[in-house]
Design a protein around this motif. Structure first.
Motif, mmCIF file in Angstrom:
data_model
loop_
_atom_site.group_PDB
_atom_site.id
_atom_site.type_symbol
_atom_site.label_atom_id
_atom_site.label_comp_id
_atom_site.label_asym_id
_atom_site.label_seq_id
_atom_site.Cartn_x
_atom_site.Cartn_y
_atom_site.Cartn_z
ATOM 1 N N ARG A 23 82.106 133.696 9.291
ATOM 2 C CA ARG A 23 82.696 133.361 10.598
ATOM 3 C C ARG A 23 81.644 132.738 11.474
ATOM 4 O O ARG A 23 80.601 133.317 11.722
ATOM 5 N N LYS A 24 81.938 131.528 11.892
ATOM 6 C CA LYS A 24 80.962 130.826 12.712
ATOM 7 C C LYS A 24 81.395 130.940 14.168
ATOM 8 O O LYS A 24 82.524 130.631 14.514
ATOM 9 N N ILE A 25 80.496 131.414 15.007
ATOM 10 C CA ILE A 25 80.818 131.486 16.431
ATOM 11 C C ILE A 25 80.327 130.198 17.085
ATOM 12 O O ILE A 25 79.137 129.909 17.111
ATOM 13 N N LEU A 26 81.255 129.421 17.581
ATOM 14 C CA LEU A 26 80.884 128.162 18.219
ATOM 15 C C LEU A 26 80.850 128.367 19.727
ATOM 16 O O LEU A 26 81.797 128.883 20.311
ATOM 17 N N ILE A 27 79.749 127.976 20.331
ATOM 18 C CA ILE A 27 79.676 128.054 21.788
ATOM 19 C C ILE A 27 80.081 126.694 22.344
ATOM 20 O O ILE A 27 79.471 125.680 22.021
ATOM 21 N N GLU A 28 81.117 126.693 23.137
ATOM 22 C CA GLU A 28 81.661 125.460 23.705
ATOM 23 C C GLU A 28 81.782 124.347 22.673
ATOM 24 O O GLU A 28 81.117 123.318 22.760
ATOM 25 N N PRO A 29 82.628 124.544 21.673
ATOM 26 C CA PRO A 29 82.765 123.504 20.653
ATOM 27 C C PRO A 29 83.469 122.264 21.200
ATOM 28 O O PRO A 29 84.225 122.353 22.167
ATOM 29 N N GLU A 30 83.183 121.146 20.568
ATOM 30 C CA GLU A 30 83.914 119.912 20.867
ATOM 31 C C GLU A 30 85.155 119.909 19.967
ATOM 32 O O GLU A 30 85.049 120.149 18.767
ATOM 33 N N TYR A 31 86.322 119.650 20.560
ATOM 34 C CA TYR A 31 87.549 119.695 19.767
ATOM 35 C C TYR A 31 88.113 118.312 19.495
ATOM 36 O O TYR A 31 87.925 117.385 20.287
ATOM 37 N N SER A 32 88.852 118.204 18.384
ATOM 38 C CA SER A 32 89.668 117.018 18.136
ATOM 39 C C SER A 32 90.739 116.944 19.217
ATOM 40 O O SER A 32 91.211 117.982 19.698
ATOM 41 N N VAL A 33 91.152 115.729 19.574
ATOM 42 C CA VAL A 33 92.219 115.589 20.573
ATOM 43 C C VAL A 33 93.581 115.934 19.964
ATOM 44 O O VAL A 33 94.582 116.017 20.657
ATOM 45 N N LYS A 34 93.600 116.138 18.644
ATOM 46 C CA LYS A 34 94.851 116.494 17.960
ATOM 47 C C LYS A 34 94.908 118.009 17.766
ATOM 48 O O LYS A 34 93.941 118.620 17.314
ATOM 49 N N VAL A 35 96.038 118.599 18.141
ATOM 50 C CA VAL A 35 96.183 120.060 18.112
ATOM 51 C C VAL A 35 97.472 120.423 17.388
ATOM 52 O O VAL A 35 98.496 119.761 17.571
ATOM 53 N N PHE A 36 97.416 121.459 16.581
ATOM 54 C CA PHE A 36 98.594 121.940 15.849
ATOM 55 C C PHE A 36 99.300 123.003 16.679
ATOM 56 O O PHE A 36 98.657 123.908 17.216
ATOM 57 N N ILE A 37 100.621 122.878 16.792
ATOM 58 C CA ILE A 37 101.410 123.894 17.497
ATOM 59 C C ILE A 37 102.409 124.473 16.502
ATOM 60 O O ILE A 37 103.279 123.754 15.995
ATOM 61 N N GLY A 38 102.286 125.751 16.216
ATOM 62 C CA GLY A 38 103.138 126.377 15.199
ATOM 63 C C GLY A 38 104.157 127.325 15.799
ATOM 64 O O GLY A 38 103.925 127.926 16.848
ATOM 65 N N GLY A 39 105.299 127.445 15.123
ATOM 66 C CA GLY A 39 106.331 128.391 15.542
ATOM 67 C C GLY A 39 107.193 127.903 16.682
ATOM 68 O O GLY A 39 107.701 128.703 17.473
ATOM 69 N N VAL A 40 107.392 126.568 16.776
ATOM 70 C CA VAL A 40 108.221 126.053 17.876
ATOM 71 C C VAL A 40 109.706 126.281 17.555
ATOM 72 O O VAL A 40 110.099 126.293 16.394
ATOM 73 N N PRO A 41 110.552 126.493 18.596
ATOM 74 C CA PRO A 41 111.982 126.702 18.363
ATOM 75 C C PRO A 41 112.602 125.497 17.642
ATOM 76 O O PRO A 41 112.184 124.363 17.868
ATOM 77 N N TRP A 42 113.590 125.753 16.802
ATOM 78 C CA TRP A 42 114.187 124.687 15.985
ATOM 79 C C TRP A 42 114.880 123.630 16.830
ATOM 80 O O TRP A 42 115.038 122.488 16.414
ATOM 81 N N ASP A 43 115.322 124.016 18.040
ATOM 82 C CA ASP A 43 116.100 123.067 18.850
ATOM 83 C C ASP A 43 115.257 122.411 19.941
ATOM 84 O O ASP A 43 115.785 121.743 20.819
ATOM 85 N N ILE A 44 113.935 122.595 19.891
ATOM 86 C CA ILE A 44 113.110 122.043 20.980
ATOM 87 C C ILE A 44 113.065 120.512 20.886
ATOM 88 O O ILE A 44 113.137 119.945 19.788
ATOM 89 N N THR A 45 112.985 119.863 22.037
ATOM 90 C CA THR A 45 112.944 118.398 22.071
ATOM 91 C C THR A 45 111.574 117.931 22.555
ATOM 92 O O THR A 45 110.785 118.729 23.074
ATOM 93 N N GLU A 46 111.348 116.638 22.402
ATOM 94 C CA GLU A 46 110.088 116.063 22.864
ATOM 95 C C GLU A 46 109.920 116.284 24.374
ATOM 96 O O GLU A 46 108.838 116.637 24.842
ATOM 97 N N VAL A 47 111.015 116.092 25.118
ATOM 98 C CA VAL A 47 110.954 116.246 26.577
ATOM 99 C C VAL A 47 110.535 117.672 26.949
ATOM 100 O O VAL A 47 109.699 117.890 27.831
ATOM 101 N N GLU A 48 111.097 118.654 26.229
ATOM 102 C CA GLU A 48 110.757 120.051 26.530
ATOM 103 C C GLU A 48 109.301 120.365 26.165
ATOM 104 O O GLU A 48 108.625 121.120 26.867
ATOM 105 N N LEU A 49 108.828 119.759 25.076
ATOM 106 C CA LEU A 49 107.422 119.963 24.702
ATOM 107 C C LEU A 49 106.491 119.336 25.733
ATOM 108 O O LEU A 49 105.480 119.924 26.126
ATOM 109 N N LEU A 50 106.865 118.139 26.190
ATOM 110 C CA LEU A 50 106.035 117.471 27.195
ATOM 111 C C LEU A 50 106.023 118.254 28.504
ATOM 112 O O LEU A 50 105.020 118.282 29.219
#
Ligand SMILES: [Zn+2]
Ligand SMILES: [Zn+2]
Length: 282
Positions: A23-50
């Protein structure tokens, strides 16, 4: 130019790796601008996510099939957010609730109000691991690794390969234009030929940790080469069998593999797409 090669002759892994990953502990890591979001409701729309995530900065939403069959709702319960800057990702994470090193955020759709979804960022440091004392990185001691689990970072990959074969000087996870892991593939470079051959001969390794179980595939990384028999033509066909271990042109491949004892060798071919290895038509 190097290409990924997929060697799909499936077989049961001869080697299994059990253990827990460092396990690597990162202090203030730099992140990718792309992020994974898991477990979203099946009926969610782009507008609701935004509505939920647009407050952290300019963001676009992607999910599988959004351009064709699944334009309205994400079909698989996950989406990717692509922000304009990594500052937005930091803001998002600061606003998440945390438990067990995991990040959570609330989203709402018509059917589900305030549903908790998991936010999984990718730290850029997790894409590459380089051993400090390493001298040089040699294409002829490089393997291509396929089937990687999303939770495995470069340090983890290095740890496992070093445990099994020794002599790892570099491990890298292949990433896309957002420096985010793509296609579950990566590369490992060894300092010595013995470790490299051991890894190639293993072909498959089963990884078992407390968090996941996954079978990964190990192949030699192929380079542009001339035919090692005639030295006159390009040698796009590689034989990984230890009796051959060489690049061939089509004519020399067929000559070499005419004896019945070598007839079952399969050619690997450099390609930019995933292909099966197959016998060369004679
Ligand atoms: Zn030849
Ligand atoms: Zn052969």
């Amino acid at each position: 130019m190097l290409y990924n090669v997929i060697f799909l002759e499936s077989c049961d892994p001869k080697i299994t790796w059990h253990g827990s990953l460092p396990r690597k502990i990162l202090i203030e890591p730099e992140y990718s601008v792309k992020v994974f979001i898991g477990g979203v409701p099946w009926d969610i729309t782009e507008v609701e996510l935004l509505a939920s995530f647009g407050t952290y900065g300019n963001v676009t939403v992607e999910w599988p099939g959004k351009d064709c069959d699944h334009s309205k709702h994400p079909p698989k319960g996950y989406v990717y957010l692509i922000f304009n800057s990594s500052e937005s990702v930091k803001k998002l994470l600061q606003n998440c609730s945390r438990s067990d090193d995991k990040y959570y955020q609330l989203v709402s759709s018509r059917q589900r109000k305030s549903k908790e979804v998991q936010v999984i960022p990718w730290a850029l440091n997790d894409s590459n691991a380089l051993r400090i004392a390493s001298s040089r990185l040699d294409i002829d001691k490089t393997i291509f690794v396929g089937g990687l689990h999303g939770m495995l970072n470069a340090d983890g990959l290095m740890h496992i390969m070093d445990d099994l074969f020794g002599g790892v000087v570099y491990a890298g996870i292949d990433t896309d234009q957002y420096k985010y892991p793509i296609g579950g593939s990566g590369r490992v470079i060894f300092s010595n030929r013995k470790s490299y051959i051991k890894a190639v001969n293993a072909a498959f390794v089963e990884i078992r940790t407390k968090k996941f179980k996954k079978r990964i595939q190990l192949d030699p990384y192929l380079r542009d080469a001339m035919c090692t028999q005639c030295h006159k033509a390009p040698g796009p066909y590689f034989c990984r069998d230890s009796l051959c271990w060489a690049y061939y042109c089509k004519t020399c491949w067929n000559l070499r593999h005419r004896p019945a004892s070598l007839a079952d060798h399969r050619a690997m071919k450099r390609t930019s797409n995933k292909t099966k290895s197959r016998p060369i038509p004679r």
